[in-house]
Design a protein around this motif. Structure first.
Motif, PDB file in Angstrom:
ATOM      1  N   GLY A 186      51.592  48.170  34.996  1.00  5.31           N
ATOM      2  CA  GLY A 186      51.097  49.642  34.456  1.00  5.31           C
ATOM      3  C   GLY A 186      50.097  49.267  33.524  1.00  5.31           C
ATOM      4  O   GLY A 186      49.337  50.457  32.854  1.00  5.31           O
ATOM      5  N   GLU A 187      49.716  48.206  32.854  1.00  5.61           N
ATOM      6  CA  GLU A 187      48.867  47.889  31.894  1.00  5.61           C
ATOM      7  C   GLU A 187      47.550  47.347  32.502  1.00  5.61           C
ATOM      8  O   GLU A 187      47.613  46.319  33.436  1.00  5.61           O
ATOM      9  N   PRO A 188      46.202  47.734  32.009  1.00  5.58           N
ATOM     10  CA  PRO A 188      45.125  47.121  32.684  1.00  5.58           C
ATOM     11  C   PRO A 188      44.890  45.591  32.335  1.00  5.58           C
ATOM     12  O   PRO A 188      45.519  45.098  31.313  1.00  5.58           O
ATOM     13  N   ILE A 189      44.589  44.758  33.295  1.00  7.92           N
ATOM     14  CA  ILE A 189      44.440  43.085  32.978  1.00  7.92           C
ATOM     15  C   ILE A 189      43.190  42.704  33.591  1.00  7.92           C
ATOM     16  O   ILE A 189      42.934  43.249  34.800  1.00  7.92           O
ATOM     17  N   ARG A 190      42.359  41.810  33.182  1.00  7.81           N
ATOM     18  CA  ARG A 190      41.359  41.228  33.448  1.00  7.81           C
ATOM     19  C   ARG A 190      41.606  39.942  33.926  1.00  7.81           C
ATOM     20  O   ARG A 190      42.316  39.234  33.066  1.00  7.81           O
ATOM     21  N   ILE A 191      41.614  39.709  35.264  1.00  5.78           N
ATOM     22  CA  ILE A 191      41.854  38.470  35.716  1.00  5.78           C
ATOM     23  C   ILE A 191      40.789  37.294  35.423  1.00  5.78           C
ATOM     24  O   ILE A 191      39.611  37.189  35.853  1.00  5.78           O
ATOM     25  N   ILE A 192      41.303  36.325  34.376  1.00  8.16           N
ATOM     26  CA  ILE A 192      40.325  35.187  34.320  1.00  8.16           C
ATOM     27  C   ILE A 192      40.907  33.840  34.881  1.00  8.16           C
ATOM     28  O   ILE A 192      41.965  33.228  34.375  1.00  8.16           O
ATOM     29  N   SER A 193      40.308  33.534  35.932  1.00  6.37           N
ATOM     30  CA  SER A 193      41.134  32.428  36.711  1.00  6.37           C
ATOM     31  C   SER A 193      40.340  31.235  37.009  1.00  6.37           C
ATOM     32  O   SER A 193      39.245  31.374  37.086  1.00  6.37           O
ATOM     33  N   GLY A 194      40.851  30.167  37.214  1.00  3.52           N
ATOM     34  CA  GLY A 194      40.281  28.974  37.568  1.00  3.52           C
ATOM     35  C   GLY A 194      40.910  28.200  38.687  1.00  3.52           C
ATOM     36  O   GLY A 194      42.126  28.017  38.652  1.00  3.52           O
ATOM     37  N   ALA A 195      40.158  27.650  39.562  1.00  2.00           N
ATOM     38  CA  ALA A 195      40.643  27.031  40.785  1.00  2.00           C
ATOM     39  C   ALA A 195      40.990  25.346  40.282  1.00  2.00           C
ATOM     40  O   ALA A 195      40.443  24.809  39.939  1.00  2.00           O
ATOM     41  N   ILE A 196      42.076  25.108  40.649  1.00  2.00           N
ATOM     42  CA  ILE A 196      42.705  23.747  40.685  1.00  2.00           C
ATOM     43  C   ILE A 196      43.656  23.496  41.947  1.00  2.00           C
ATOM     44  O   ILE A 196      44.580  24.176  42.094  1.00  2.00           O
ATOM     45  N   HIS A 197      43.152  22.433  42.765  1.00  2.00           N
ATOM     46  CA  HIS A 197      43.910  22.150  44.000  1.00  2.00           C
ATOM     47  C   HIS A 197      44.815  20.868  43.428  1.00  2.00           C
ATOM     48  O   HIS A 197      44.572  19.837  43.436  1.00  2.00           O
ATOM     49  N   TYR A 198      46.134  21.321  43.668  1.00  2.00           N
ATOM     50  CA  TYR A 198      47.287  20.427  43.426  1.00  2.00           C
ATOM     51  C   TYR A 198      47.335  19.002  44.203  1.00  2.00           C
ATOM     52  O   TYR A 198      47.601  17.892  43.836  1.00  2.00           O
ATOM     53  N   PHE A 199      46.498  19.223  45.313  1.00  2.00           N
ATOM     54  CA  PHE A 199      46.646  18.086  46.344  1.00  2.00           C
ATOM     55  C   PHE A 199      45.335  17.262  45.849  1.00  2.00           C
ATOM     56  O   PHE A 199      45.046  16.181  46.464  1.00  2.00           O
ATOM     57  N   ARG A 200      44.633  17.504  44.956  1.00  2.00           N
ATOM     58  CA  ARG A 200      43.358  16.864  44.527  1.00  2.00           C
ATOM     59  C   ARG A 200      43.492  16.037  43.208  1.00  2.00           C
ATOM     60  O   ARG A 200      42.961  15.579  42.651  1.00  2.00           O
TER      61      ARG A 200
END
Length: 602
Positions: free
Chosen positions: A16-30
């Motif tokens: 119920g609270e606003p959130i901005r997604i700050i995400s980064g890709a990390i591939h576990y298989f790499r």
């Protein structure tokens, strides 16, 4: 504690609270599992609240019905580590992932079904997806935020608008996730063009867009289709990947920071593709084919905020500085640096010639025509074809129709030339009156991972002919070589190493304390390197990449083994283990490459 993550109007909401997604890709298989926590801590220290990862089907079901979720494939452990660190997780388990990964993540064994149609409502293809999802999805459902886990969102398919427009297929995948218990936010991601947004989205599923620059232009196109949804760039291409025979791509940190600032000023969320690229270990690199076949290198450094070996770069700090303008970030606290070490030169002292030991290496198959790897139950590596040619024949042209991807040709054991998919020139041959044995070693350099040519069979796919006469009656020797094979080695000093003859070279080196290092192969031509039985990936003198990353956890105190499978012979079999990487001479990523077009992602 159960968490509710949803899209409400133009805003993401968390409980119920606003959130901005700050995400980064990390591939576990790499990334080796021992370093997952290190990379995730560095992601969090940069100011990110979310990690995103693809799920590679070919890693988890390497053979049909045989599943793997251990080691590099321990997806559950990766997600749990992220959650324990307080990170949200976005999972993209699409059957297809692109990712410059072999076959876009699809398992090569699908190609054993000649009539299968990929990424559409083909019943055969869907039955294979269902069997995979029946195993995969139950591992993810306990980790959903609705069940108290860290997974807040799941992707339905990946950049589908760049490939097709089968909405029934997208809906089938959506329902497949829902019916197996996925009750978190679902989404699609596509390039910001009319055709892609029309073909790759579903009307009642969150849509996101992918791009590397021109953020406002991309979001404006998105708004033409989705006026009341959160803005999110699901793939912000802040760097780029490399192909063999090209230069190493880099992108200016200030430029990356400026585009990020532009996105955040528009109240958008973002996922960095990549935050940490890692490595295409083994034979898992993919390839592109726009005008010609272009195989991807072993390194997936991607010029990311974290380097291939996990060091924060100038880009890391430039990104963090921008984020501080928009989100509260505590003072930076990084894990202890991972030790890097130069172990120096290693002389390889033993050698085993490949063609002389074929019969002891693999089981021979025979047939009228040379068959591609997949028809022989082989997924990766190399394959040898051999036949008898009658003589005399003078000045005939040998055609490999078509070779996927690179072949070395031998007549009575002597090298007569190479044929490459991107330059398929015939070889002029002369056969004596007594006839000769024709032997062809073919390397699978990685299946195409993007675009309309995904069905990429490996080996000799059509046939072999001298002038217009097809040659029939072949012996075939599959050589997967995922790890070193048992061979009869001989001391190099007691044998004559022949130029252009494929051979295995073996040596050892001592380690007191295991540390990250970089295998340098100056003077070597082309091949594959193994350390303590682990397949590090391919090397090639044509570059750009000059070193292979050796993570410290692959080493052990005491004696360590190096095996090099060199395709063209090593006159001086010496390698070195250095403390710095060398990814080759660089070229700046051009803006027109970063902008999405109908030919991207390439």
């Amino acid at each position: 504690m159960t968490v509710r993550f949803e899209a409400v109007g133009n805003q993401f909401m968390l409980n119920g609270e606003p959130i901005r997604i700050i995400s980064g890709a990390i591939h576990y298989f790499r990334v080796v599992p021992e370093y997952w926590k290190d990379r995730l801590l560095k992601l969090k220290a940069c100011g990110f609240n979310t990690v995103e990862t693809y799920v590679a089907w070919n890693v988890h079901e390497p053979e049909e019905g045989q599943f793997c979720f251990e080691g590099l494939a321990d997806l559950v452990q990766f997600i749990q580590v992220a959650g324990d660190l307080g990170l949200h997780v976005i999972v993209r388990p699409s059957p297809y992932i692109c990712a410059e990964w072999e076959f876009g993540g699809l398992p090569a064994w699908l190609l054993r079904y000649s009539d299968i149609r990929l990424r559409c409502s083909d019943p055969l293809y869907l039955s294979k997806v269902d069997a995979y999802y029946d195993v995969l999805i139950p591992k993810l459902t306990p980790l959903l935020c609705s069940n108290g886990g860290p997974i807040i969102a799941v992707q339905i398919e990946n950049e589908y608008g760049s490939y097709g427009n089968d909405k029934a297929y997208l809906e089938y995948l959506r329902q497949g996730l829902i019916s197996r218990g996925v009750d978190v936010l679902l989404f699609t991601s596509d390039g910001p063009t009319d055709s892609m947004l029309q073909g790759g989205t579903l009307p009642d599923v969150l849509a996101t867009v992918n791009f590397g620059s021109k953020a406002m232009e991309s979001f404006a196109k998105f708004r033409e289709y989705r006026a009341d949804e959160p803005l999110m760039c699901m793939e912000y291409w802040n760097g780029w990947f490399d192909h063999w025979m090209e230069k190493h791509h880099t992108r200016d940190a200030a430029d990356v920071a400026a585009v990020l600032d532009e996105m955040l000023s528009a109240d958008a969320s973002v996922n960095f593709y990549m935050f940490h690229g890692g490595t295409n270990f083994g034979f898992y690199n993919g390839a592109n084919h726009i005008k010609t076949y272009e195989p991807t290198v072993t390194s997936y450094d991607y010029d990311s905020p974290l380097s291939e070996s996990g060091e924060p770069t100038e880009k890391y700090y430039a990104v963090r500085e921008v984020l501080q303008k928009y989100v509260d970030i505590p003072p930076i606290s990084l894990p202890e640096p991972i030790l890097r070490k130069r172990y120096g030169e290693v002389r390889l002292t033993e050698c085993a010639m490949l063609l002389q030991q074929l019969d002891s290496l693999t089981s021979k198959s025979s047939g009228i025509n040379p068959l591609p790897m997949e028809k022989l139950g082989q997924n990766y590596g190399f394959i040898v074809y051999s036949t008898w040619v009658s003589g005399p024949r003078h000045g005939q042209d040998l055609h490999l129709q078509d070779v996927h991807d690179r072949a070395q040709v031998f007549m009575d054991g002597s090298y007569i030339g190479s044929v490459e998919r991107w330059n398929p020139q015939p070889i002029r041959v002369h056969v004596p009156e007594s006839g000769a044995r024709l032997t062809i070693l073919v390397e699978n350099m990685g299946r195409i991972n993007y675009g309309p040519l995904l069905k990429d069979y490996k080996g000799i796919t059509e046939g072999v002919r001298l002038d217009n006469q097809f040659l029939f009656g072949w012996d075939m020797y599959p050589l997967p070589l995922s790890k070193p094979v048992e061979l009869d080695y001989a001391p190099i000093g007691k044998m004559n190493v022949i130029s252009n003859e494929p051979a295995f070279y073996r040596g050892t080196f001592e380690v007191d304390a295991a540390a990250d290092t970089f295998l340098r192969l100056d003077g070597w031509k082309k091949g594959v390197a193994y350390v303590n039985g682990f397949n590090l990936g391919r090397y090639w003198e044509r570059g750009p990449q000059k070193t292979l990353y050796v993570p410290g956890p692959l080493l052990r105190s005491g004696t360590n083994e190096i095996v090099i499978f060199e395709l063209h012979g090593a006159i001086d079999p010496v390698v070195s283990l250095e403390d710095l990487p060398d990814l080759g001479s660089t070229t700046a990523v051009e803006q027109e490459i970063i902008s999405f077009s109908d030919t991207e992602e390439v």
